[in-house]
Design a protein around this motif. Structure first.
Motif, short mmCIF file in Angstrom:
data_model
loop_
_atom_site.label_atom_id
_atom_site.label_comp_id
_atom_site.label_asym_id
_atom_site.label_seq_id
_atom_site.Cartn_x
_atom_site.Cartn_y
_atom_site.Cartn_z
N SER A 145 -4.95 -9.01 -5.09
CA SER A 145 -5.52 -9.42 -3.77
C SER A 145 -5.63 -8.11 -3.12
N TYR A 146 -4.66 -7.20 -3.21
CA TYR A 146 -4.64 -5.84 -2.50
C TYR A 146 -5.16 -4.81 -3.32
N ASN A 147 -5.57 -5.19 -4.57
CA ASN A 147 -6.41 -4.11 -5.44
C ASN A 147 -5.33 -3.07 -6.03
N ILE A 148 -4.11 -3.46 -6.25
CA ILE A 148 -2.87 -2.56 -6.77
C ILE A 148 -2.76 -2.81 -8.18
N LYS A 149 -2.91 -1.53 -8.81
CA LYS A 149 -2.94 -1.65 -10.27
C LYS A 149 -1.37 -1.36 -10.81
N LYS A 157 4.81 -8.73 11.89
CA LYS A 157 3.38 -8.88 11.95
C LYS A 157 2.97 -8.09 11.27
N ASN A 158 2.33 -8.14 10.10
CA ASN A 158 1.93 -7.28 8.91
C ASN A 158 0.60 -7.84 8.20
N ASP A 159 0.16 -6.92 7.31
CA ASP A 159 -0.92 -7.29 6.59
C ASP A 159 -0.60 -7.92 5.28
N PHE A 160 0.65 -8.09 5.14
CA PHE A 160 0.89 -8.58 3.61
C PHE A 160 1.75 -10.16 3.58
N SER A 185 0.74 -1.16 0.01
CA SER A 185 -0.11 0.12 -0.13
C SER A 185 0.73 1.30 -0.01
N ASP A 186 0.32 2.30 -0.46
CA ASP A 186 0.84 3.88 -0.31
C ASP A 186 2.32 3.63 -1.16
N LEU A 187 2.37 2.85 -2.45
CA LEU A 187 3.44 3.04 -3.43
C LEU A 187 3.79 4.45 -3.90
#
Length: 369
Positions: free
Chosen positions: A139-143, A112-115, A45-47
């Motif tokens: 799966s993380y809706n990253i385009k 421990k993280n979300d990914f 996230s936050d790329l």
């Protein structure tokens, strides 16, 4: 950079080398250190957004050069930690000692993280965690851009499958065959078949440098300051420099050669090294154009930045960038990062790169890579 969770001892240097690799070894879930190809993003996230990945000179999208996996012990939020370097492919942007065509980002996560799973991945291709990178991003809706692998807010207006970070990369994809492919009924793969925009992909492997007794880099820095040339005598009516200044310039030239000789001698045992890692240590300079402390900006958190690693000129031999006339080039790329490796959540944090080139006329560039 380290493959274990132990920080590199102060003063010891890890050397990086490239080797051929299989695709599964350079996926994000393997926490790779690698050169070329598309970035294997750490945080999902936050790329960095497309504007963050534009060359500050020509305003064209930069391309992924390399990343290193460099965990930072002692803090829970740096259990996973990677640094990403991007560069401009326009040779005209490579002015001497000019760092405006480079970008560096830091990403870090707690264990421990979300990914990623809590336990480390197995070195096994059949490991269930080694899913396809595209599936992971979906799966993380990253385009991601079909050309460069960076964040892609735009899409092809015809197939709506191919994604792009910029109009420039949409044109590259269109010319590479997407124009003919996306109109087909069975079209399903928007990837670029022969993506010449990217650099060749390699795995980075490391080993500790075997040191020999020699003068420290800090002593070289002190000498550099000592030999800086003085100003021209303002009382002189002509444009010539006086004898005192000529002597200072001669000492300055001698130091340039001395620094470059030290560089050649230090790398002679491992001439194929493409990277040197020593967080908190000292870089290996190629000339006496060394940044002062005030030229290295503090992190956004206010902490000072310290040397972490440098990219060697030998890497250029693996990038297919040789051209007659202007070409991508550097003496060494020195990366400075936040001393505290501050917690910025999942955000990719910009760090600082100092580009140092070989002195133009004072040094013979006789390195046998």
């Amino acid at each position: 950079m380290a493959e274990t969770k132990n920080d590199t001892s102060f003063g010891s240097v890890e050397l990086g080398f490239v080797e051929q690799t299989e695709a599964w070894l350079v996926q994000s879930c393997q926490f790779p250190s690698k050169v070329g190809g598309k970035p294997a993003w750490l945080s999902m996230s936050d790329l960095p957004n497309p504007d963050d990945l534009l060359c500050n000179k020509c305003r064209q999208p930069v391309v992924f050069l390399l990343q290193i996996y460099a965990p930072f012990n002692g803090k829970p939020f740096t259990f996973h930690r990677s640094l990403f370097v991007f560069i401009c492919k326009n040779p005209q942007c490579y002015a001497v000692n000019d760092n405006r065509c480079f970008k560096v980002f830091r990403s870090q996560l707690a264990r421990k993280n979300d990914f990623y799973p809590y336990d480390p991945p197995k070195n096994n291709k059949s490991d269930g965690r080694n899913t396809d990178e595209k599936e992971t991003m979906q799966s993380y809706n990253i385009k991601l851009c079909s050309v460069c692998g960076c964040l892609a807010p735009k899409s092809c207006s015809q197939c709506h499958m191919a994604r792009y970070c910029s109009r420039e990369h949409q044109l590259i994809h269109w010319k590479a065959g997407h124009k003919q492919q996306c109109s087909k009924k069975d079209f399903s793969d928007p990837s670029v078949p022969e993506n010449t925009f990217l650099f060749p992909e390699y795995l980075i492997v490391t080993e500790l440098e075997e040191l020999t007794p020699e003068k420290s880099a800090s002593e070289v820095n002190d000498e550099t300051q000592q030999y800086l040339p003085t100003e021209k005598n303002s009382s002189d009516d002509c444009d010539c420099v006086n004898e005192k200044d000529l002597e200072a310039f001669a000492k300055h030239e001698s130091l340039d050669i001395k620094v470059f000789t030290k560089f050649k001698e230090r790398i002679s045992n491992e001439p194929d090294q493409i990277l040197r890692y020593c967080k908190g240590g000292s870089p290996l300079w190629v000339c006496d154009k060394i940044p002062s402390k005030v030229e290295i900006p503090n992190c956004d958190c206010g902490a000072e930045r310290v040397f972490e690693f440098q990219i060697m000129p030998q890497l250029l031999n693996h990038l297919n960038v040789d051209h007659i006339g202007a070409s991508i080039d550097w003496g060494t790329l020195v990366i400075y990062t936040c001393k505290d490796s501050c917690d910025q959540g999942n955000r990719y944090t910009a760090e600082f790169l100092w580009k140092q080139d070989f002195s133009s006329d004072d040094v013979i560039f006789a390195i046998e890579y």
